[in-house]
Design a protein around this motif. Structure first.
Motif, mmCIF file in Angstrom:
data_model
loop_
_atom_site.group_PDB
_atom_site.id
_atom_site.type_symbol
_atom_site.label_atom_id
_atom_site.label_comp_id
_atom_site.label_asym_id
_atom_site.label_seq_id
_atom_site.Cartn_x
_atom_site.Cartn_y
_atom_site.Cartn_z
ATOM 1 N N LYS A 273 0.846 -1.189 0.000
ATOM 2 C CA LYS A 273 0.000 0.000 0.000
ATOM 3 C C LYS A 273 0.880 1.236 0.000
ATOM 4 C CE LYS A 273 -3.648 -2.017 2.880
ATOM 5 N NZ LYS A 273 -2.838 -3.045 3.561
ATOM 6 N N ARG A 274 0.263 2.364 -0.342
ATOM 7 C CA ARG A 274 0.991 3.622 -0.280
ATOM 8 C C ARG A 274 1.481 3.893 1.134
ATOM 9 N NH1 ARG A 274 -3.263 6.890 -3.023
ATOM 10 N NH2 ARG A 274 -2.905 6.066 -5.086
ATOM 11 N N GLY A 275 2.654 4.450 1.252
ATOM 12 C CA GLY A 275 3.167 4.768 2.578
ATOM 13 C C GLY A 275 4.362 5.692 2.489
ATOM 14 N N ILE A 276 4.967 5.938 3.638
ATOM 15 C CA ILE A 276 6.127 6.825 3.710
ATOM 16 C C ILE A 276 7.173 6.165 4.601
ATOM 17 C CG2 ILE A 276 6.986 9.084 4.431
ATOM 18 C CD1 ILE A 276 4.016 10.063 3.877
ATOM 19 N N PHE A 277 8.319 5.858 4.029
ATOM 20 C CA PHE A 277 9.337 5.102 4.767
ATOM 21 C C PHE A 277 10.665 5.233 4.035
ATOM 22 C CE2 PHE A 277 11.198 0.760 5.761
ATOM 23 C CZ PHE A 277 11.593 1.103 7.034
ATOM 24 N N ASP A 287 1.529 -3.820 7.434
ATOM 25 C CA ASP A 287 0.375 -4.499 8.024
ATOM 26 C C ASP A 287 -0.781 -3.518 8.244
ATOM 27 O OD1 ASP A 287 0.813 -3.074 10.371
ATOM 28 O OD2 ASP A 287 1.506 -4.804 11.534
ATOM 29 N N GLU A 288 -1.829 -3.983 8.905
ATOM 30 C CA GLU A 288 -3.043 -3.179 9.050
ATOM 31 C C GLU A 288 -2.853 -1.997 10.003
ATOM 32 O OE1 GLU A 288 -2.608 -6.272 9.869
ATOM 33 O OE2 GLU A 288 -3.168 -6.562 11.965
ATOM 34 N N ASN A 289 -1.685 -1.917 10.652
ATOM 35 C CA ASN A 289 -1.395 -0.779 11.528
ATOM 36 C C ASN A 289 -0.309 0.142 10.973
ATOM 37 O OD1 ASN A 289 -3.194 -1.434 13.767
ATOM 38 N ND2 ASN A 289 -1.894 -3.237 13.992
ATOM 39 N N GLY A 290 0.075 -0.095 9.717
ATOM 40 C CA GLY A 290 1.118 0.738 9.137
ATOM 41 C C GLY A 290 2.518 0.380 9.601
ATOM 42 N N GLN A 291 2.667 -0.809 10.188
ATOM 43 C CA GLN A 291 4.014 -1.300 10.508
ATOM 44 C C GLN A 291 4.569 -1.955 9.242
ATOM 45 O OE1 GLN A 291 5.216 -0.535 13.394
ATOM 46 N NE2 GLN A 291 3.358 -0.084 14.549
ATOM 47 N N ILE A 292 5.867 -1.718 8.986
ATOM 48 C CA ILE A 292 6.476 -2.292 7.798
ATOM 49 C C ILE A 292 6.532 -3.813 7.967
ATOM 50 C CG2 ILE A 292 8.541 -2.313 6.332
ATOM 51 C CD1 ILE A 292 6.902 0.388 6.407
ATOM 52 N N ALA A 293 6.067 -4.528 6.950
ATOM 53 C CA ALA A 293 5.928 -5.980 7.075
ATOM 54 C C ALA A 293 7.259 -6.674 6.825
ATOM 55 C CB ALA A 293 4.882 -6.480 6.078
ATOM 56 N N PRO A 294 7.479 -7.803 7.530
ATOM 57 C CA PRO A 294 8.644 -8.610 7.174
ATOM 58 C C PRO A 294 8.393 -9.184 5.783
ATOM 59 C CG PRO A 294 7.495 -9.481 9.127
ATOM 60 C CD PRO A 294 6.645 -8.405 8.573
ATOM 61 N N VAL A 295 9.382 -9.132 4.914
ATOM 62 C CA VAL A 295 9.188 -9.667 3.570
ATOM 63 C C VAL A 295 10.127 -10.843 3.365
ATOM 64 C CG1 VAL A 295 8.272 -7.607 2.462
ATOM 65 C CG2 VAL A 295 10.758 -7.891 2.656
ATOM 66 N N TYR A 296 9.864 -11.594 2.312
ATOM 67 C CA TYR A 296 10.695 -12.766 2.042
ATOM 68 C C TYR A 296 10.879 -12.958 0.541
ATOM 69 C CZ TYR A 296 11.966 -17.401 0.778
ATOM 70 O OH TYR A 296 12.605 -18.439 0.154
ATOM 71 N N VAL B 100 0.977 7.144 10.953
ATOM 72 C CA VAL B 100 0.014 8.257 10.903
ATOM 73 C C VAL B 100 -0.613 8.328 9.513
ATOM 74 C CG1 VAL B 100 -0.318 10.735 11.262
ATOM 75 C CG2 VAL B 100 1.417 9.508 12.585
ATOM 76 N N HIS B 101 0.218 8.208 8.485
ATOM 77 C CA HIS B 101 -0.257 8.191 7.101
ATOM 78 C C HIS B 101 -1.269 7.060 6.919
ATOM 79 C CE1 HIS B 101 0.083 6.998 2.797
ATOM 80 N NE2 HIS B 101 0.112 8.300 2.611
ATOM 81 N N HIS B 102 -0.939 5.917 7.482
ATOM 82 C CA HIS B 102 -1.795 4.756 7.343
ATOM 83 C C HIS B 102 -3.128 4.953 8.068
ATOM 84 C CE1 HIS B 102 -3.062 0.529 7.640
ATOM 85 N NE2 HIS B 102 -2.334 0.369 6.567
ATOM 86 N N TYR B 103 -3.078 5.582 9.229
ATOM 87 C CA TYR B 103 -4.293 5.843 10.018
ATOM 88 C C TYR B 103 -5.187 6.851 9.295
ATOM 89 C CZ TYR B 103 -6.815 6.144 14.503
ATOM 90 O OH TYR B 103 -7.743 6.065 15.503
#
Lengths: 394, 257
Positions: A273-277, A287-296, B100-103
């Motif tokens: 999904k769109r994000g900023i990192f 994930d559903e909380n905007g935590q960066i997911a572990p990838v493989y 925050v962006h995600h929320y």
């Protein structure tokens, strides 16, 4: 492009500590890219040291076997250090030296970018430190020793998932600790502006050469170009000179790991999904909380949860298409290329070959396709053997 | 007067950082109230993130503990709301931008306003990118707190001029974590900020001893302590309350002398 953006993607989302430095980097780059002395020096390094131009090889057996378009391989695997990474690294380390830096740091996944950075630093006389996820140092232990031979210090990163993402985190942290004498040689078309632009420009030599070579050979542009995408530097380098050629399909191959319907993949545009990192607005596996997911991915070089912002933009405006390729498809393609053409390519590049195998037959025989063979596969032989359950002594 | 302004009105402010949900939400609430009792003037609640690039090892570990407990943004809003039922201490979230962006920016600041979160600090949102969410923050009356670093130089002026709540003066290069020596010329930075802005300046990153706190409080309007508190929590876990109380009391006394 304005203010380091590609559409809405890109930007400079980094700690304040680094802001003056990235702005200074942009000024230096804008100056040196038009400096005849700098470009002459870089072109000499490309030609005499890296072995450019890289060959555009007509893969005749594969062409017959796949039964469609004529297949050409852009042989970045034949560059010095064995991958396209050397293009960006020679440019950035030379730039760093011009900026008066005495030390470079870099992240690495598979070790290709780390080896390339250590190489350029050895050549140009800069101190070098590499950050590599601990898991990757185990997967690619020979590259760790290679970097040491080249005089670099390698730090095994034990935070987070201990892979490429964490190596980037740790390199950024190190840069905030010591910025005045140190340049961060970012390895892909990612991170804060101006890195996505700088890396793309240095890598664009891939596409510029390929475009000229195919026009000489075939007197026409390719119907499609295909490249693997992690952060996306070899793909961006290949795509960029073809963007205005609307008839040329641009196809990026993401790592689908154990499958995009499992949690074990790194298919950012397919599933993210769109994000900023990592300094940029783009797409990320999260994930559903905007935590960066572990990838493989079986490929350490594609095992990254984000993608360069210009790819996000090309995806959004539908100029480029991004497809997932899973481990099994990539390993089969790796073996297929070895048996058919006698070329052992990097497992990263094998993702592009796998897509080629799927689509070559859909093209007419008078059309041609170029695949970016971004790296050589010596580093992957042991991992492929493990994947196939074959015991080898390294 | 806003709650954040209140924190700076009676002498030097002592600002406590802890990671929300470490070791649990109930304990975070207890620790916050305990710190207030010991003299803390403002609390920064760290929103745990998978990849906190500005944090050193101590706070990274706290992030992992909180995430392992399943702490979400929703939980932290609940934590803030619970504290707000019992206290008027200013609360500021320290969070990376992606959660925050995600929320959703609008939804996030509306929620801050609803539960009584007064400000937000985003380490990966420099001045130039603040337009990302500035409109929403202002609309809901939440202060977007800017950071100034040892490398900011000529950038100090524009950052300070637009400063809201307080200015977070980063004392040292690198990431968060206790340091034995801080050699940045903080007074030069504070003076540059004060020349163009009335926004209070608080110094953070590396401060852990009463001597350091006293030294920086003499130059600035407040000091921020994070890793030292988080280390106490790491060491004493659920029983950290009295240790936090003693530490905060000692630090607050050092800056009030």
């Amino acid at each position: 492009m304005s203010e380091g953006r590609f559409g809405e993607y890109g930007g400079q989302y980094i700690p304040e500590t680094l802001m003056n430095e990235v702005q200074a980097l942009e000024r230096a780059y804008m100056h040196y890219k038009n400096d005849p002395e700098f470009t002459a020096e870089l072109n000499t390094l490309f030609k005499d040291y890296a072995g450019r131009p890289s060959m555009l090889y007509f893969a005749e057996k594969m062409t017959h076997d796949l039964g469609g378009a004529k297949i050409y391989l852009k042989r970045e695997d034949l560059n010095h250090t064995g991958s396209h990474k050397i293009n960006n690294v020679l440019g950035q380390v030379l730039l760093a030296k011009k900026m008066g830096k005495t030390r470079v740091i870099a992240e690495t996944g598979a070790g290709q970018h780390g080896v390339a950075t250590a190489t350029a630093a050895a050549l140009l006389g800069l101190e070098c430190e590499i950050f590599m996820g601990k898991e990757d140092t185990e997967r690619q232990s020979l590259n760790v020793y290679r970097m040491a031979l080249l005089g670099a210090k390698v730090n095994a990163v034990t935070s987070g998932t201990m892979t490429l993402k964490d190596a980037v985190n740790e390199t950024m942290r190190e840069w905030t600790r010591r910025v005045s004498d140190t340049h961060y040689v970012l390895g892909s078309v990612m991170g804060p502006h101006p890195f996505p632009m700088i890396v793309r420009d240095f890598q664009s030599i891939i596409g510029r050469e390929a475009r000229q070579q195919i026009l000489e050979r075939e007197k026409k542009l390719p119907a499609a170009v295909i490249a693997c995408v992690g952060g996306g530097s070899n793909a961006m380098g290949m795509f960029y000179p073809f963007i205005e050629d609307k008839g040329v399909k641009l196809i990026g191959c993401e790592a689908a790991g154990k499958g995009v319907d499992t949690p074990h993949h790194a298919a950012t545009l397919t599933k993210g999904k769109r994000g900023i990192f990592h300094g940029m607005k783009s797409y990320f596996c999260q994930d559903e909380n905007g935590q960066i997911a572990p990838v493989y991915s079986i490929s350490a070089g594609l095992d990254y949860p984000g993608i360069g912002p210009e790819h996000a933009h090309l995806h959004e405006i539908k100029r480029a298409e991004y497809v997932p390729i899973n481990d099994e498809e990539a390993v089969c393609a790796f073996e297929y290329l070895a048996k058919t053409e006698g070329i052992i390519c990097a497992i990263e590049s094998a993702h592009a070959i796998a897509q080629l195998q799927k689509i070559a037959k859909n093209f007419a025989k008078d059309e041609n396709i170029i695949v970016s063979l971004s790296g050589r596969g010596d580093k992957d032989v042991a991992a492929i053997a493990r994947y196939r359950g074959v015991k080898v002594h390294e | 007067m806003s709650r954040i302004e209140n924190a700076f009105k009676n002498g030097k402010a002592f600002i406590v950082f802890l990671t929300g949900g470490d070791p649990s939400l109930e304990k975070s609430e207890e620790f916050i109230l305990e710190a207030e009792k010991a003299g803390a003037d403002l609390i920064e609640i760290g929103v745990p993130f998978s990849d906190p690039i500005a944090e050193g090892e101590v706070i990274q570990a706290a992030n992992i503990r909180a995430l392992t407990n399943g702490t979400t943004m929703h939980d932290l809003f609940e934590l803030a709301w619970k504290v707000r039922q019992k206290s008027e201490i200013p609360l500021v979230f320290l969070t990376y931008l992606n959660p925050v962006h995600h929320y959703g920016y609008g939804k996030f600041f509306a929620k801050c306003n609803e539960v009584g979160v007064d400000g937000i600090i985003i380490p990966d949102l420099p001045f130039e990118e603040q337009r990302e969410l500035k409109t929403e923050a202002e609309h809901y009356g939440v202060n977007l707190i800017s950071l100034i670093a040892p490398t900011s130089k000529e950038r100090i002026e524009k950052i300070a001029k637009e400063g809201k709540g307080f200015l977070y003066i980063v004392s040292s290069m690198g990431v968060t974590g206790v340091r034995s020596e801080i050699d940045t010329d903080i007074s030069a930075i504070v003076n540059a900020a004060k020349a163009v802005s009335k926004t209070p300046c608080a110094v953070g990153f590396g401060i852990n001893t009463p001597e350091q706190a006293a030294k920086f409080a003499a130059i600035a309007d407040g000091v921020i302590v994070g890793s030292a508190i988080v280390r106490i929590i790491a060491e004493h876990g659920e029983n950290a309350s009295k240790h936090i109380y003693e530490y905060v009391k000692q630090m607050k006394e050092a800056i009030t002398r």
